[in-house]
Scaffold this motif. Structure first.
Motif, short mmCIF file in Angstrom:
data_model
loop_
_atom_site.label_atom_id
_atom_site.label_comp_id
_atom_site.label_asym_id
_atom_site.label_seq_id
_atom_site.Cartn_x
_atom_site.Cartn_y
_atom_site.Cartn_z
N ALA B 36 0.84 -1.20 0.00
CA ALA B 36 0.00 0.00 0.00
C ALA B 36 0.88 1.25 0.00
N ALA B 37 1.98 1.19 0.72
CA ALA B 37 2.86 2.36 0.79
C ALA B 37 3.44 2.69 -0.58
N GLU B 38 3.81 1.67 -1.33
CA GLU B 38 4.37 1.92 -2.67
C GLU B 38 3.31 2.51 -3.61
N VAL B 39 2.09 1.98 -3.52
CA VAL B 39 1.01 2.53 -4.36
C VAL B 39 0.73 3.97 -3.94
N ALA B 40 0.69 4.20 -2.61
CA ALA B 40 0.39 5.55 -2.11
C ALA B 40 1.44 6.55 -2.57
N GLN B 41 2.69 6.12 -2.56
CA GLN B 41 3.78 7.00 -2.99
C GLN B 41 3.55 7.44 -4.45
N LEU B 42 3.16 6.50 -5.29
CA LEU B 42 2.90 6.83 -6.70
C LEU B 42 1.69 7.77 -6.81
N LEU B 43 0.64 7.49 -6.03
CA LEU B 43 -0.56 8.32 -6.13
C LEU B 43 -0.28 9.75 -5.65
N ARG B 44 0.67 9.86 -4.73
CA ARG B 44 1.00 11.20 -4.24
C ARG B 44 1.85 11.99 -5.23
N ALA B 45 2.54 11.28 -6.15
CA ALA B 45 3.33 11.98 -7.18
C ALA B 45 2.34 12.70 -8.09
N ARG B 89 -5.86 6.33 1.70
CA ARG B 89 -6.86 7.39 1.80
C ARG B 89 -6.21 8.77 1.86
N GLN B 90 -5.10 8.86 2.57
CA GLN B 90 -4.45 10.15 2.77
C GLN B 90 -3.77 10.68 1.50
N THR B 91 -3.68 9.86 0.48
CA THR B 91 -3.08 10.37 -0.77
C THR B 91 -3.96 11.46 -1.36
N GLN B 92 -5.26 11.41 -1.10
CA GLN B 92 -6.18 12.44 -1.61
C GLN B 92 -7.39 12.45 -0.69
N PRO B 93 -7.23 13.04 0.51
CA PRO B 93 -8.24 12.90 1.56
C PRO B 93 -9.62 13.43 1.14
N LEU B 102 -12.26 2.62 -1.33
CA LEU B 102 -11.59 2.01 -0.18
C LEU B 102 -12.62 1.51 0.84
N GLU B 103 -13.69 2.29 1.02
CA GLU B 103 -14.76 1.86 1.93
C GLU B 103 -15.36 0.52 1.49
N ARG B 104 -15.54 0.40 0.19
CA ARG B 104 -16.12 -0.84 -0.37
C ARG B 104 -15.27 -2.05 0.03
N LEU B 105 -13.95 -1.90 -0.06
CA LEU B 105 -13.06 -3.02 0.29
C LEU B 105 -13.06 -3.25 1.80
N ARG B 106 -13.07 -2.16 2.55
CA ARG B 106 -13.05 -2.32 4.00
C ARG B 106 -14.33 -3.00 4.50
N ARG B 107 -15.46 -2.67 3.84
CA ARG B 107 -16.72 -3.32 4.21
C ARG B 107 -16.65 -4.84 3.97
N THR B 108 -16.01 -5.22 2.89
CA THR B 108 -15.83 -6.65 2.61
C THR B 108 -15.08 -7.32 3.76
N ALA B 109 -14.04 -6.64 4.23
CA ALA B 109 -13.26 -7.18 5.35
C ALA B 109 -14.09 -7.21 6.62
#
Lengths: 350, 350
Positions: B36-45, B89-93, B102-109
């Motif tokens: 997730a951190a690697e994906v977030a880093q890219l999304l923040r670029a 989530r914090q990449t674009q709050p 993200l909510e959709r996936l968290r609901r699944t969990a």
């Protein structure tokens, strides 16, 4: 602050100094050109030096070439003179403006047939200085004629040079020198980026407040009422007042019309070409696909992708509020079409 | 040929593979993102990954993160789950689309609370796969809806992506796949050059005949009747159908209206934002001045020159022939305003 000098004699008088447009805006540097061959080489580097500047550079280059040979005997000197003439002429054999300028200097030499080569070289140098001064004066006149379009405060969008020395920047420098409060937006001018690389540098250097706008952003700029006047630097003018200008000028003219903002073209009277009754057949030239595909060094498009190539586009006179020239401001229908200027000598030949 | 894949699972299933837009067009390369951190880093670029792709990347990144921790005990696993959720989530709050995905996936969990972490990780992975597939399907639906605007032969000018995966290119791929003979002009899209760098590459790779046109040349292209349809990739849609799209879209809409060429915006239904009744307040964002001054390493404008900054511009619904979405084609006045779509879930959430 006066307008930055794009071309001049070197201090020792033995060379032409030309601001290298390729060096802008990063490391502005003067080229020192010491022979007709060196000037010709630069003129052949496609798109490096624009129309008005090209003629002045050829004139100064021709004079520099003769000065190099001032100690030769008559026959050898005449031979060098013809050689220099040809090497400069061949940089753009079909260009009437270049032809007329070189012919003017050669006539000066011909009138002094029989005089010592040193005297001929000095006379040609004097004539080349006149060409340089006249081009500057024509630019200032174009600027003065454009001045009446600008109020005490004005915000102007400028696109394209068309002609250097006598171009769309002239009214902006004139206004700035006259103490008007003007602000300028300059388009990038893809694909050459002449606007952001050269015009923005020149305006900033001359003390004129300037901001850069990508070509595509011009619509928003007008929708937000941020500009009151559009100036388009034209390359060719047809007898009916249609103009060919660096690509994007037509897009700006359509946008200006849509937003009710007056758009003027600017060009020296010498740009009115009697070959063309209307803009329909005005030459559009071609840009180098490389400028689009890797204009900044790195690839910005696939190397194999075709590129829509025109370097200029045509705007009908009816889309323009008028044409600013060194011989006056033409505003149809109040004024006659610029056909009155057809066949005008290059700036300064009056 | 199908549309090139911008994002997918890695073959071993342990990572997200994403075509790095920064590598285009020169050396197309896949990024392998293993957390997730690697994906977030890219999304923040900033500006690297566009809207639609951003949500899918976050979904896949979340699933990859959970898979990494599938052997942990319940409490530790839940902690990692919340951590992964937050970092993405914090990449674009402020982005509702990213939040919903993200909510959709968290609901699944959450639904599987009490199950073994490995089972939760697998379920989230299944849901992320659904997000990926649904985005692709939404893009194909948008393409199908756009298809009816194109004849057996068509020449189209396309500008802006707005959303990746469900964007203005979709109708072009749909037409190509349906055996229509289409030819595409793609604008460069200064200052990001997304058009010439990414869209031109993607179309060419997908077998669609494409040429690049500088933004400013669009006027000439239309004056010469070389395009029959203009497609604008929109980022945000107001309730009345006004759109915000990558800068230059408005310029093209004005040009299209002047030349009587229909211009359509394209965006997923999820781009209709109920916050905005009209386009007047739609956010225009800002580009990075560096992209204008030295977008490709070399300086293309003086470093100190101000830059007109908006990243988007707004086109009124009345300037458009309609809006193409994954939920249908809206052509006023025949169809209701896209307000009907307001509050739509992201593509695939039906």
């Amino acid at each position: 602050m006066p307008r930055p000098e794009m071309i001049r004699w070197s201090e020792d008088g033995a060379a032409v100094e030309l601001l290298d447009p390729r060096s802008l805006p990063e490391t502005p540097s003067q080229l020192r050109l010491e022979s007709a061959a060196e000037v010709a080489q630069l003129l052949r580097a496609r798109g490096v030096v624009g129309q008005g500047l090209r003629e002045v550079a050829a004139a100064l280059g021709f004079a520099v070439e003769l000065a190099r040979h001032r100690q030769l005997a008559q026959t050898a000197f005449r031979h060098k003179l013809e050689e220099g003439y040809e090497v400069l002429r061949q940089t753009q054999p079909g260009d009437p403006g270049l032809f007329r300028t070189l012919e003017r200097l050669r006539r000066t030499a011909t009138r002094l047939r029989g005089e010592a080569p040193a005297a001929v070289a000095d006379a040609v140098r004097g004539e080349a200085s006149a060409v340089l001064e006249e081009a500057g004066a024509a630019g200032r006149r174009l600027g003065e004629h454009g001045l009446e379009l600008l109020g005490r405060r004005a915000t102007v969008l400028v696109h394209g040079r068309g002609w250097e020395l006598t171009d769309a920047l002239a009214p902006l420098f004139a206004a700035h020198d006259a103490g008007r409060r003007i602000r300028v937006f300059v388009t990038e001018g893809r694909p050459t980026l002449t606007g952001s690389r050269v015009s923005a540098w020149e305006l900033q250097r001359g003390g004129v407040p300037v901001a850069v706008v990508t070509d595509a952003a011009a619509g928003l700029l007008m929708a937000q009422r941020r500009v009151e006047l559009v100036l388009l630097g034209a390359r060719h003018v047809a007898l009916n007042g249609d103009v060919a200008a660096p690509i994007g000028a037509y897009t700006l003219a359509v946008l200006a019309a849509h937003h009710g903002i007056p758009a003027y073209a600017a060009a020296p009277a010498a740009a009115v070409d009697p070959q063309y009754a209307t803009g329909a057949a005005l030459p559009l030239g071609t840009c180098e696909p490389k400028q689009v595909r890797r204009g900044f060094g790195r690839a910005t498009a696939p190397d194999s992708v075709p590129v829509f190539p025109p370097a200029l586009d045509v705007t009908a006179a009816g889309m323009l509020a008028g044409l600013i020239t060194d011989r006056g401001l033409f505003r149809p229908p109040r004024d006659a079409a610029p056909a009155a200027l057809a066949g005008a000598e290059p700036p300064g030949r009056e």
